[in-house]
Scaffold this motif. Sequence first.
Motif, PDB file in Angstrom:
ATOM      1  N   TYR A 338       0.834  -1.215   0.000  1.00  0.00           N
ATOM      2  CA  TYR A 338       0.000   0.000   0.000  1.00  0.00           C
ATOM      3  C   TYR A 338       0.869   1.266   0.000  1.00  0.00           C
ATOM      4  O   TYR A 338       0.478   2.297  -0.548  1.00  0.00           O
ATOM      5  CB  TYR A 338      -0.907  -0.046   1.226  1.00  0.00           C
ATOM      6  N   ASP A 358      -2.066   1.625  -6.433  1.00  0.00           N
ATOM      7  CA  ASP A 358      -3.454   1.883  -6.816  1.00  0.00           C
ATOM      8  C   ASP A 358      -4.125   0.661  -7.427  1.00  0.00           C
ATOM      9  O   ASP A 358      -5.352   0.634  -7.602  1.00  0.00           O
ATOM     10  CB  ASP A 358      -3.522   3.038  -7.818  1.00  0.00           C
ATOM     11  N   GLU A 362     -10.131  -3.140  -3.723  1.00  0.00           N
ATOM     12  CA  GLU A 362     -10.744  -2.631  -2.493  1.00  0.00           C
ATOM     13  C   GLU A 362     -11.108  -3.751  -1.521  1.00  0.00           C
ATOM     14  O   GLU A 362     -11.009  -3.594  -0.306  1.00  0.00           O
ATOM     15  CB  GLU A 362     -11.985  -1.798  -2.828  1.00  0.00           C
ATOM     16  N   TRP A 363     -11.527  -4.895  -2.049  1.00  0.00           N
ATOM     17  CA  TRP A 363     -12.022  -5.957  -1.184  1.00  0.00           C
ATOM     18  C   TRP A 363     -10.961  -6.513  -0.251  1.00  0.00           C
ATOM     19  O   TRP A 363     -11.267  -6.982   0.853  1.00  0.00           O
ATOM     20  CB  TRP A 363     -12.606  -7.104  -2.016  1.00  0.00           C
ATOM     21  N   ASP A 366     -10.596  -5.323   3.604  1.00  0.00           N
ATOM     22  CA  ASP A 366     -11.516  -5.899   4.587  1.00  0.00           C
ATOM     23  C   ASP A 366     -11.325  -7.399   4.732  1.00  0.00           C
ATOM     24  O   ASP A 366     -11.585  -7.975   5.791  1.00  0.00           O
ATOM     25  CB  ASP A 366     -12.972  -5.612   4.187  1.00  0.00           C
TER      26      ASP A 366
END
Length: 559
Positions: A338, A358, A362-363, A366
């Motif tokens: 990241y 980038d 997104e998943w 979590d």
Amino acid sequence: EISTMSTPTSDIVQNGTIVPTPSLCTVAEWEECDFSNFTDKPRPLNIERQRSFDERSMSELSIGLSPRYNLRNFESSFRMFEHLDHVCSPGTGRKSGFNTPRSLYGFEPHPMASEAWDALRRSLVYFRGQPVGTIAALDNSEENLNYDQPEIVKNFLLKTLRLQSWEKKIDRFQLGEGVMPASFKVLHDPFRNNDTIVADFGESAIGRVAPVDSGFWWIILLRAYTKSTGDTSLAEMPECQNGMRLILNLCLSEGFDTFPTLLCADGCCMIDRRMGVYGYPIEIQALFFMSLRCALSLLKQDGEGKECCDRIVKRLHALSFHMRSYFWIDLKQLNDIYRYKTEEYSHTAVNKFNVMPDSLPEWIFDFMPIRGGYFIGNVSPAKMDFRWFCLGNCIAILASLATLEQSAAIMDLIESRWEELVGEMPLKVVYPAIEGHEWRIITGCDPKNTRWSYHNGGSWPVLLWLLTAACIKTGRPQIARRAIELAETRLLKDNWPEYYDGKLGRYIGKQARKFQTWSIAGYLVAKMMLEDPSHLGMVALEEDKQMKPVLKRSASWTS
């Protein structure tokens, strides 16, 4: 059609549901021993307390399981160790295979297991009077077949070995000499009373892709047969020795590669359709690693065999370092990626593959638990596929590609993300599913691989045996028991579907075949290993002490 790819099968028969007694949660404890090489020599079994099998010698397991196996994708069949020896054959009241105890733990057979064994018997395929494999899916034939389990494995190995020597052409291009078939059919001529075999080396597959995993599974099965029967004569045959070398020559040849991993086309393995697994997929790398280790224990140390073994050892060290370093991800590694800088040059680069932060999906933020980790799906220049692939991670544990710490972290991940990876029917072949625009680009709008279906996030019961083996090896049998109990609520009632659809695996797959041989076999293997963990030695390898844990190469790459 007989598949020649990956799939074990065979099970332990238990009456009633699995009884949650402490003995099931107990894993055999083994005497400590120093492993100076890759070979294994059995030692006595001590059942005392739960510990990771890698804290003991996997070679100390008493083996009595006779595997039978198929070499290529799920369409072909995934039943590598279908016929195990320590099994009480339903309806006979006696043990099939070798004269071993029916159960080390005193469990009664589950009624569903008897149905599974009957279905598995009916799936047998014969060539000129000899059983050589099983069909992919079976009907409701009532024919009761008797057979000798180790002999089926031997026949299968020899028959596919002979197919390896066939001329292999797709259009006008000839495939490598060592390629094993993806599957084969036995055609019977009733007029001439003659059987003929027709092999498929990829020319009949979706996209005309040759199977990369077939040869790896063949070597793994050969070792399993040898461990099960104690018969070394088969592996020592000149034909088998040559067959192994031909397979490995395809993989160990020098070229333009800068990585020790194998470069593959999409659809070359269990996931045999376009699913974005081209490049360096985890499944192939894990199977490659395991087959190298198996071959090292089977090849004769003379002449060509010695030369091949030397190449294997060098590749194993490079491959284990590469996989443990660059394919592994956990919370810390995710945070490092990241924060990556890009466009770094020279050997001092931290972001060695120039991965763009980038590009992180997104998943995954979590999905990644505080405790846990896994081998990601693919790593290549400027590309990391962060999807979870069940088969590759389980094989990494069984082959000891994963370190002890990494193996434990994979189990932690499965427990933490049970709903996502197991849901209502084990197990997700890949997580998460791809959908929308990404699905259109990656799959080419494949109507079979829609989201949460088939290879795109579908749930495959055959993977139960892999999970169970990995659970036993890491000292977590309770995870396997929980998954098996889930499967037992549906599989028999649903007529053994090939796969399930939906985010939780709630629905029978829209194109799933019923009475699928590998679904039956995967359940049986899982049950057998859970009842008697000593079977694990058939499908697992102990950690090799010569392969040192990965050292830090930079602040971001850790083992």
